[in-house]
Design a protein around this motif. Structure first.
Motif, short mmCIF file in Angstrom:
data_model
loop_
_atom_site.label_atom_id
_atom_site.label_comp_id
_atom_site.label_asym_id
_atom_site.label_seq_id
_atom_site.Cartn_x
_atom_site.Cartn_y
_atom_site.Cartn_z
N ALA A 163 0.77 -1.02 0.05
CA ALA A 163 0.14 -0.03 -0.18
C ALA A 163 0.94 1.25 0.01
O ALA A 163 0.35 2.22 -0.55
CB ALA A 163 -0.99 -0.11 1.46
N HIS A 164 2.02 1.03 0.49
CA HIS A 164 3.08 2.34 0.65
C HIS A 164 4.19 2.37 -0.32
O HIS A 164 5.26 2.88 -0.41
CB HIS A 164 3.70 2.55 2.01
CG HIS A 164 2.76 2.82 3.04
ND1 HIS A 164 2.09 1.72 3.80
CD2 HIS A 164 2.19 3.97 3.31
CE1 HIS A 164 1.36 2.13 4.84
NE2 HIS A 164 1.07 3.74 4.50
N ALA A 165 3.98 1.20 -1.71
CA ALA A 165 4.97 1.26 -2.65
C ALA A 165 5.28 2.65 -3.41
O ALA A 165 4.27 3.41 -3.63
CB ALA A 165 4.42 0.30 -3.68
N LEU A 166 6.55 2.85 -3.47
CA LEU A 166 6.97 4.22 -4.09
C LEU A 166 6.57 5.36 -3.50
O LEU A 166 6.22 6.45 -4.29
CB LEU A 166 6.55 3.96 -5.50
CG LEU A 166 6.87 2.89 -6.45
CD1 LEU A 166 6.46 3.07 -7.84
CD2 LEU A 166 8.58 2.68 -6.59
N ALA A 167 6.56 5.07 -2.02
CA ALA A 167 6.13 6.32 -1.43
C ALA A 167 7.27 7.34 -1.59
O ALA A 167 8.44 7.19 -1.40
CB ALA A 167 5.64 6.24 -0.01
N PRO A 168 6.74 8.86 -1.50
CA PRO A 168 7.71 9.92 -1.67
C PRO A 168 8.56 9.97 -0.19
O PRO A 168 8.13 9.62 0.74
CB PRO A 168 6.96 11.10 -1.91
CG PRO A 168 5.55 10.83 -1.51
CD PRO A 168 5.34 9.26 -1.53
N ALA A 169 9.57 10.86 -0.32
CA ALA A 169 10.42 10.83 0.84
C ALA A 169 9.87 11.87 1.97
O ALA A 169 8.90 12.78 1.35
CB ALA A 169 11.70 11.60 0.39
N LEU A 225 13.58 8.43 3.10
CA LEU A 225 14.08 8.45 1.55
C LEU A 225 12.97 7.76 0.71
O LEU A 225 13.38 7.62 -0.18
CB LEU A 225 15.40 7.65 1.55
CG LEU A 225 16.60 8.30 2.42
CD1 LEU A 225 17.95 7.37 2.16
CD2 LEU A 225 16.99 9.70 1.89
N GLY A 226 11.81 7.74 1.53
CA GLY A 226 10.82 7.39 0.66
C GLY A 226 10.86 5.54 0.74
O GLY A 226 11.51 5.02 1.35
N THR A 227 10.03 4.95 -0.07
CA THR A 227 9.91 3.46 -0.19
C THR A 227 10.34 2.78 -1.62
O THR A 227 10.28 3.80 -2.44
CB THR A 227 8.58 2.87 0.35
OG1 THR A 227 7.65 3.29 -0.73
CG2 THR A 227 8.25 3.44 1.69
N ASP A 228 10.38 1.48 -1.57
CA ASP A 228 10.80 0.91 -3.16
C ASP A 228 9.71 0.50 -3.72
O ASP A 228 8.37 0.83 -3.30
CB ASP A 228 11.91 0.08 -3.01
CG ASP A 228 11.69 -1.27 -2.11
OD1 ASP A 228 10.35 -1.22 -1.60
OD2 ASP A 228 12.43 -1.88 -1.70
N GLY A 229 9.76 -0.34 -4.44
CA GLY A 229 8.65 -0.90 -5.50
C GLY A 229 7.74 -1.69 -4.58
O GLY A 229 6.49 -2.04 -5.23
N ARG A 287 9.11 -1.31 0.81
CA ARG A 287 10.22 -1.28 1.75
C ARG A 287 10.83 0.14 2.20
O ARG A 287 11.20 0.97 1.15
CB ARG A 287 11.27 -2.37 1.42
CG ARG A 287 10.81 -3.89 1.44
CD ARG A 287 11.50 -4.82 0.91
NE ARG A 287 11.86 -4.66 -0.55
CZ ARG A 287 12.59 -5.43 -1.15
NH1 ARG A 287 12.95 -6.51 -0.85
NH2 ARG A 287 12.89 -5.05 -2.34
N ASP A 288 11.16 0.47 3.05
CA ASP A 288 11.93 1.74 3.42
C ASP A 288 13.18 1.86 3.11
O ASP A 288 14.18 0.85 3.22
CB ASP A 288 11.95 1.71 4.96
CG ASP A 288 12.31 3.05 5.49
OD1 ASP A 288 11.76 4.16 5.21
OD2 ASP A 288 13.78 3.16 5.85
N VAL A 289 13.48 2.72 2.01
CA VAL A 289 14.81 2.84 1.46
C VAL A 289 15.97 2.96 2.49
O VAL A 289 16.97 2.55 2.15
CB VAL A 289 14.85 3.95 0.36
CG1 VAL A 289 16.38 4.27 -0.43
CG2 VAL A 289 13.67 3.74 -0.73
N LEU A 294 15.49 6.28 -7.03
CA LEU A 294 15.80 5.19 -6.23
C LEU A 294 17.26 4.61 -6.77
O LEU A 294 17.93 3.93 -5.72
CB LEU A 294 14.65 3.96 -6.55
CG LEU A 294 13.29 4.18 -5.92
CD1 LEU A 294 12.32 2.93 -6.26
CD2 LEU A 294 13.62 4.30 -4.32
N LEU A 295 17.56 5.08 -7.87
CA LEU A 295 19.03 4.65 -8.29
C LEU A 295 20.14 5.43 -7.59
O LEU A 295 21.14 5.19 -7.45
CB LEU A 295 19.28 4.79 -9.83
CG LEU A 295 18.43 3.89 -10.71
CD1 LEU A 295 18.57 4.36 -12.05
CD2 LEU A 295 18.93 2.67 -10.43
#
Length: 605
Positions: free
Chosen positions: A66-72, A78-82, A85-87, A264-265
């Motif tokens: 539900a929180h995929a690719l959340a902004p920072a 630092l946001g979340t990944d695809g 997960r917490d970056v 994310l890169l």
């Protein structure tokens, strides 16, 4: 990135680290802005990875679609990944995986490469051949293929993959160490340690390892940087441990979302780039700090000047051995030393026979290349490994020495009953150790003295050999004393264990005439008060006249004349001896000044 271009070289030149304490090395690094920044970056990466549980409360493997690719921002700095997960958590915990895996690879490479390189380089022989062949075989195997085969057999495991990578890097460390050991094992101070009676293991630990450790540290830092890239590449390809956070797996996820969230890169790429760059720059800074940007110091090795005669060529018979009287300390009969060459072998010592009695000084005289030093080294057992030595008799005080340089009998006698004074004083003192340490160690080994007793005797010896401030010299490094003082130190070391025989190889050649006379007087007085036998290797008949009782003259690897010193100077019988005596300046007319007559010169005088 500056790499060690060949084993034992820096930019193609031999390297030897100067003596430097850890504190001085750290100060040098901190004075270098690039090194200081590199250390700070690496330190920050390590501390952040170690303190990951304190810096984030998120589970690096915990996902929330539900929180995929959340902004920072907010709970996710630092946001979340695809997969939500917490970056930041994955970046911090991923540093642990990447750094531990790389550290494992470096440890495997060093722990395999260093011991094998030390043994192969120092002892050579069959082990060197087998180890070198094995290293070349491993280096010829494609690394990625071997890694894929191993991971396919044992399953996807980051640490197994990095251990295999360390195995693949070990041959590089082996070749580096082997090259360094080959370069330093012929150093004169290693010979001095061997002559003092130290075992091979102790010489390797004390003298050889000191030279090896600095380049190995530099190599290890460079392996760390390479390891980060390899480990990240394997994780990016999906060949690492599943479920473990790592910088490579973060890159893999970022590429899957490169069009939707390219930022994310940035974070894993930045972590990898900074760590690898800092490792490379730190390696360069370590090179400059340890070697001062120089190629190291020059080495003077034992060299054999070939006698210009081939095997089988006709030659006069060797001078017969004098009749033995029963009080001989050393008896050498029909000693031969040869070196292999493409079409056979080269003879450097050819049928030498000599004796040395207790309390007697024998002068071994001849031109450069006559074989006199090779004869002395054959007695001491210090010839290079490729030399072939044979003798009908080689007896010291009733004990047959044999012709093996590494025989236990010879090793037990060296330093304790047979002392050695070398030609180059500064090259025979290890620059990494203080004078006192080098004096005390043989006495502790051979005489069983405690540390304090050995120090007390060393100070007394320094005073006995005419050093005005023994305490200062005892705590000095070799580069802090003069050449004449260094020669006195080596004489003190040679007599420290009260030897019966002293072998002195051109002991005054590197000294000026004033210091030369003082050193000769010192050696003669020590020899007389301790009633030592002595072999004095020299080309100087003035030195022979000052100190020798008997003289043996060598030409082309043979003794051509042997007689008491007084008789030889009064009535030399061999043409070569007469030629040597005639070539000295004694009893010859002084040279006139150019452009003057004898009358004018006399008037000026």
């Amino acid at each position: 990135m500056t790499l060690l271009s060949e084993p034992g070289t820096l930019g193609g030149e031999p390297v030897t680290a100067a003596p430097a304490s850890r504190h001085r090395l750290l100060r040098r690094l901190l004075k270098d802005p690039v090194a200081a920044v590199s250390l700070a970056i690496l330190g920050l990466v390590v501390l952040a990875s170690a303190a990951a549980p304190l810096l984030t409360a998120h589970d690096p493997a915990g996902s929330n679609v539900a929180h995929a690719l959340a902004p920072a921002g907010g709970a996710h700095p630092l946001g979340t990944d695809g997969v939500g997960r917490d970056v930041l958590a994955r970046l911090l915990y991923g540093g642990r995986t990447s750094l531990l895996g790389t550290a494992l690879a470096t440890a495997v490479a060093v722990l395999l490469g260093v011991p094998l390189g030390l043994v192969a380089g120092y002892f050579r022989g069959w082990f060197d051949g087998v180890a070198s062949w094995s290293a070349n075989l491993v280096m010829s195997v494609p690394a990625i293929i071997l890694l894929l085969v191993v991971l396919g057999s044992v399953g996807q495991n980051t640490y197994v993959a990095m251990a295999v990578f360390g195995l693949l890097m070990a041959p590089g460390v082996f070749r580096l160490v082997r090259g360094l050991v080959n370069a330093v094992r012929e150093e004169l101070y290693v010979d001095a340690a061997r002559v003092s009676g130290l075992s091979d293991g102790r010489i390797i630990r004390r003298h050889i390892l000191r030279v090896v450790q600095a380049p190995v540290i530099i190599q290890a830092v460079q392996i760390l940087g390479i390891g980060i890239l390899i480990q990240s590449g394997l994780e990016f390809l999906g060949l690492g441990s599943s479920g473990k956070a790592s910088w490579g797996s973060m890159l893999n996820d970022a590429f899957g979302n490169i069009y939707t969230k390219p930022v994310l890169l940035l974070w894993p790429g930045l972590a990898i780039g900074l760590t690898v760059a800092a490792s490379g720059l730190l390696g360069n800074a370590l090179t400059d700090a340890l070697f001062g940007g120089a190629a190291g110091r020059s080495r003077k090795r034992r060299s054999a000047t070939p006698v210009k005669r081939s095997v089988g060529e006709d030659r006069p018979s060797s001078l017969p051995l004098p009749r033995l009287s029963g009080d001989e300390l050393l008896v050498v009969e029909d000693l031969k030393v040869t070196y292999p060459k493409d079409d056979g072998e080269t003879i450097v010592v050819d049928g030498v026979g000599l004796t040395v009695r207790r309390g007697e000084v024998l002068g071994l005289v001849g031109e450069s290349g006559s074989g006199k030093s090779q004869t002395a080294f054959a007695v001491l057992g210090l010839l290079p490994a490729e030399a072939r030595t044979t003798a009908r008799r080689l007896v010291f005080d009733g004990t047959e020495l044999g012709t093996s340089d590494r025989g236990r009998t010879r090793q037990a006698l060296r330093g304790r009953r047979i002392g050695y004074v070398p030609q180059e004083p500064m090259s025979n003192l290890d620059p990494s150790f203080r004078i006192g340490s080098q004096l005390a160690e043989p006495m502790r080994r051979h005489l069983g003295l405690s540390r304090s007793e050995a120090k007390e005797k060393a100070l007394a010896l320094l005073e006995r050999v005419g050093i005005a401030d023994p305490a200062r010299v005892y705590t000095s490094y070799p580069h802090q004393i003069s050449g004449g003082m260094a020669q006195r130190v080596l004489i003190a070391a040679a007599v420290s264990c009260d030897p019966d025989l002293l072998v002195a190889d051109e002991p005054t050649t590197a000294l000026d005439v004033t210091v030369q006379a003082e050193v000769l007087d010192l050696m003669r007085s020590l020899q007389q008060e301790r009633r030592m036998g002595m072999i004095l290797v020299t080309h100087d008949f003035g030195v022979v006249a000052d100190i020798c009782d008997r003289v043996a003259v060598m030409q082309n690897g043979r003794i051509v004349e042997a007689a008491p010193a007084r008789d030889l100077f009064a009535a030399p019988t061999h043409p070569y001896t007469r030629m040597l005596l005639d070539s000295t300046l004694e009893d010859s007319e002084p040279r006139r000044l150019l452009g003057t007559t004898g009358t004018e010169q006399g008037a000026d005088a």
